[in-house]
Design a protein around this motif. Structure first.
Motif, PDB file in Angstrom:
ATOM      1  N   VAL A 203       0.840  -1.209   0.000  1.00  0.00           N
ATOM      2  CA  VAL A 203       0.000   0.000   0.000  1.00  0.00           C
ATOM      3  C   VAL A 203       0.868   1.250   0.000  1.00  0.00           C
ATOM      4  O   VAL A 203       0.582   2.220  -0.715  1.00  0.00           O
ATOM      5  CB  VAL A 203      -0.974  -0.025   1.196  1.00  0.00           C
ATOM      6  CG1 VAL A 203      -1.708   1.294   1.336  1.00  0.00           C
ATOM      7  CG2 VAL A 203      -1.964  -1.166   1.047  1.00  0.00           C
ATOM      8  N   LEU A 204       1.940   1.235   0.770  1.00  0.00           N
ATOM      9  CA  LEU A 204       2.862   2.371   0.790  1.00  0.00           C
ATOM     10  C   LEU A 204       3.491   2.567  -0.578  1.00  0.00           C
ATOM     11  O   LEU A 204       3.644   3.696  -1.050  1.00  0.00           O
ATOM     12  CB  LEU A 204       3.934   2.151   1.853  1.00  0.00           C
ATOM     13  CG  LEU A 204       4.880   3.308   2.120  1.00  0.00           C
ATOM     14  CD1 LEU A 204       4.116   4.485   2.744  1.00  0.00           C
ATOM     15  CD2 LEU A 204       6.015   2.875   3.017  1.00  0.00           C
ATOM     16  N   GLY A 205       3.840   1.467  -1.239  1.00  0.00           N
ATOM     17  CA  GLY A 205       4.396   1.558  -2.588  1.00  0.00           C
ATOM     18  C   GLY A 205       3.413   2.147  -3.582  1.00  0.00           C
ATOM     19  O   GLY A 205       3.766   2.979  -4.417  1.00  0.00           O
TER      20      GLY A 205
ATOM     21  N   HIS B 153      11.746  12.503  -0.811  1.00  0.00           N
ATOM     22  CA  HIS B 153      12.355  11.496  -1.675  1.00  0.00           C
ATOM     23  C   HIS B 153      11.238  10.817  -2.436  1.00  0.00           C
ATOM     24  O   HIS B 153      10.133  10.664  -1.938  1.00  0.00           O
ATOM     25  CB  HIS B 153      13.137  10.476  -0.862  1.00  0.00           C
ATOM     26  CG  HIS B 153      14.246  11.088  -0.069  1.00  0.00           C
ATOM     27  ND1 HIS B 153      15.408  11.532  -0.644  1.00  0.00           N
ATOM     28  CD2 HIS B 153      14.362  11.359   1.246  1.00  0.00           C
ATOM     29  CE1 HIS B 153      16.191  12.035   0.280  1.00  0.00           C
ATOM     30  NE2 HIS B 153      15.572  11.944   1.453  1.00  0.00           N
ATOM     31  N   MET B 154      11.539  10.402  -3.652  1.00  0.00           N
ATOM     32  CA  MET B 154      10.513   9.801  -4.475  1.00  0.00           C
ATOM     33  C   MET B 154      10.326   8.321  -4.158  1.00  0.00           C
ATOM     34  O   MET B 154       9.247   7.775  -4.328  1.00  0.00           O
ATOM     35  CB  MET B 154      10.862   9.964  -5.950  1.00  0.00           C
ATOM     36  CG  MET B 154       9.736   9.635  -6.877  1.00  0.00           C
ATOM     37  SD  MET B 154      10.004  10.206  -8.536  1.00  0.00           S
ATOM     38  CE  MET B 154      10.855   8.845  -9.236  1.00  0.00           C
ATOM     39  N   TYR B 155      11.361   7.667  -3.655  1.00  0.00           N
ATOM     40  CA  TYR B 155      11.325   6.222  -3.482  1.00  0.00           C
ATOM     41  C   TYR B 155      11.828   5.864  -2.091  1.00  0.00           C
ATOM     42  O   TYR B 155      12.815   6.430  -1.618  1.00  0.00           O
ATOM     43  CB  TYR B 155      12.206   5.573  -4.557  1.00  0.00           C
ATOM     44  CG  TYR B 155      12.100   4.083  -4.646  1.00  0.00           C
ATOM     45  CD1 TYR B 155      11.047   3.500  -5.324  1.00  0.00           C
ATOM     46  CD2 TYR B 155      13.044   3.267  -4.056  1.00  0.00           C
ATOM     47  CE1 TYR B 155      10.935   2.125  -5.417  1.00  0.00           C
ATOM     48  CE2 TYR B 155      12.950   1.900  -4.143  1.00  0.00           C
ATOM     49  CZ  TYR B 155      11.890   1.332  -4.831  1.00  0.00           C
ATOM     50  OH  TYR B 155      11.780  -0.016  -4.914  1.00  0.00           O
ATOM     51  N   GLN B 156      11.186   4.940  -1.439  1.00  0.00           N
ATOM     52  CA  GLN B 156      11.586   4.478  -0.104  1.00  0.00           C
ATOM     53  C   GLN B 156      12.622   3.371  -0.262  1.00  0.00           C
ATOM     54  O   GLN B 156      12.323   2.317  -0.788  1.00  0.00           O
ATOM     55  CB  GLN B 156      10.359   3.956   0.655  1.00  0.00           C
ATOM     56  CG  GLN B 156      10.628   3.519   2.057  1.00  0.00           C
ATOM     57  CD  GLN B 156      10.831   4.702   2.975  1.00  0.00           C
ATOM     58  OE1 GLN B 156      10.228   5.748   2.793  1.00  0.00           O
ATOM     59  NE2 GLN B 156      11.679   4.530   3.951  1.00  0.00           N
TER      60      GLN B 156
ATOM     61  N   PHE C  85       4.736   0.262  -5.920  1.00  0.00           N
ATOM     62  CA  PHE C  85       5.232   1.524  -6.465  1.00  0.00           C
ATOM     63  C   PHE C  85       4.997   1.596  -7.973  1.00  0.00           C
ATOM     64  O   PHE C  85       4.484   2.587  -8.486  1.00  0.00           O
ATOM     65  CB  PHE C  85       6.722   1.691  -6.157  1.00  0.00           C
ATOM     66  CG  PHE C  85       7.296   2.985  -6.640  1.00  0.00           C
ATOM     67  CD1 PHE C  85       7.126   4.141  -5.898  1.00  0.00           C
ATOM     68  CD2 PHE C  85       7.993   3.060  -7.829  1.00  0.00           C
ATOM     69  CE1 PHE C  85       7.644   5.355  -6.334  1.00  0.00           C
ATOM     70  CE2 PHE C  85       8.518   4.252  -8.273  1.00  0.00           C
ATOM     71  CZ  PHE C  85       8.341   5.402  -7.521  1.00  0.00           C
ATOM     72  N   TYR C  86       5.346   0.531  -8.680  1.00  0.00           N
ATOM     73  CA  TYR C  86       5.169   0.553 -10.126  1.00  0.00           C
ATOM     74  C   TYR C  86       3.700   0.526 -10.535  1.00  0.00           C
ATOM     75  O   TYR C  86       3.330   1.140 -11.538  1.00  0.00           O
ATOM     76  CB  TYR C  86       5.960  -0.580 -10.782  1.00  0.00           C
ATOM     77  CG  TYR C  86       7.438  -0.324 -10.710  1.00  0.00           C
ATOM     78  CD1 TYR C  86       7.997   0.785 -11.330  1.00  0.00           C
ATOM     79  CD2 TYR C  86       8.282  -1.150 -10.001  1.00  0.00           C
ATOM     80  CE1 TYR C  86       9.341   1.052 -11.256  1.00  0.00           C
ATOM     81  CE2 TYR C  86       9.632  -0.901  -9.919  1.00  0.00           C
ATOM     82  CZ  TYR C  86      10.159   0.202 -10.544  1.00  0.00           C
ATOM     83  OH  TYR C  86      11.497   0.465 -10.462  1.00  0.00           O
TER      84      TYR C  86
END
Length: 105
Positions: free
Chosen positions: A40-42, A71-74, A85-86
């Protein structure tokens, strides 16, 4: 509601929702919660990626202009975050744009 008011409300909503961006302590805590929370975070980080990319570019070009760092990515997350994320990046805001353009045509 008139157009300028809608723009202001949309901007405030975006700022409020962007509080859960990658790199924040809350996001790091959520990413450690398990597969579902990582997924869900992604998805969320993928959906807000265009906004966070813009903020990152502004922070690189003018480091003192904005009071926060995003930041864009964790980093250091699992495969569930990557898949989410994708999926969020591919399907997030594009659904709204496609729907709006299909009404005009």
């Amino acid at each position: 509601m008139n157009r300028p008011a809608k723009i202001v409300v949309a901007g405030l909503i975006l700022v409020a929702l962007a509080a859960c961006t990658a790199g924040a302590p809350e996001a790091q805590h959520a990413a450690a919660g398990g597969l579902i929370s990582q997924f869900v975070l992604g998805i969320w980080h993928g959906i807000i990626a265009p906004v966070t990319l813009l903020v990152e570019v502004i922070n690189k070009l003018a480091p003192t202009l904005l009071p926060w760092k995003l930041h864009m990515y964790q980093g250091d997350t699992g495969a569930a975050y990557d898949v989410g994320f994708y999926l969020g990046l591919a399907g997030g805001p594009s659904f709204l744009v496609r729907r709006r353009w299909s009404r005009r045509v």
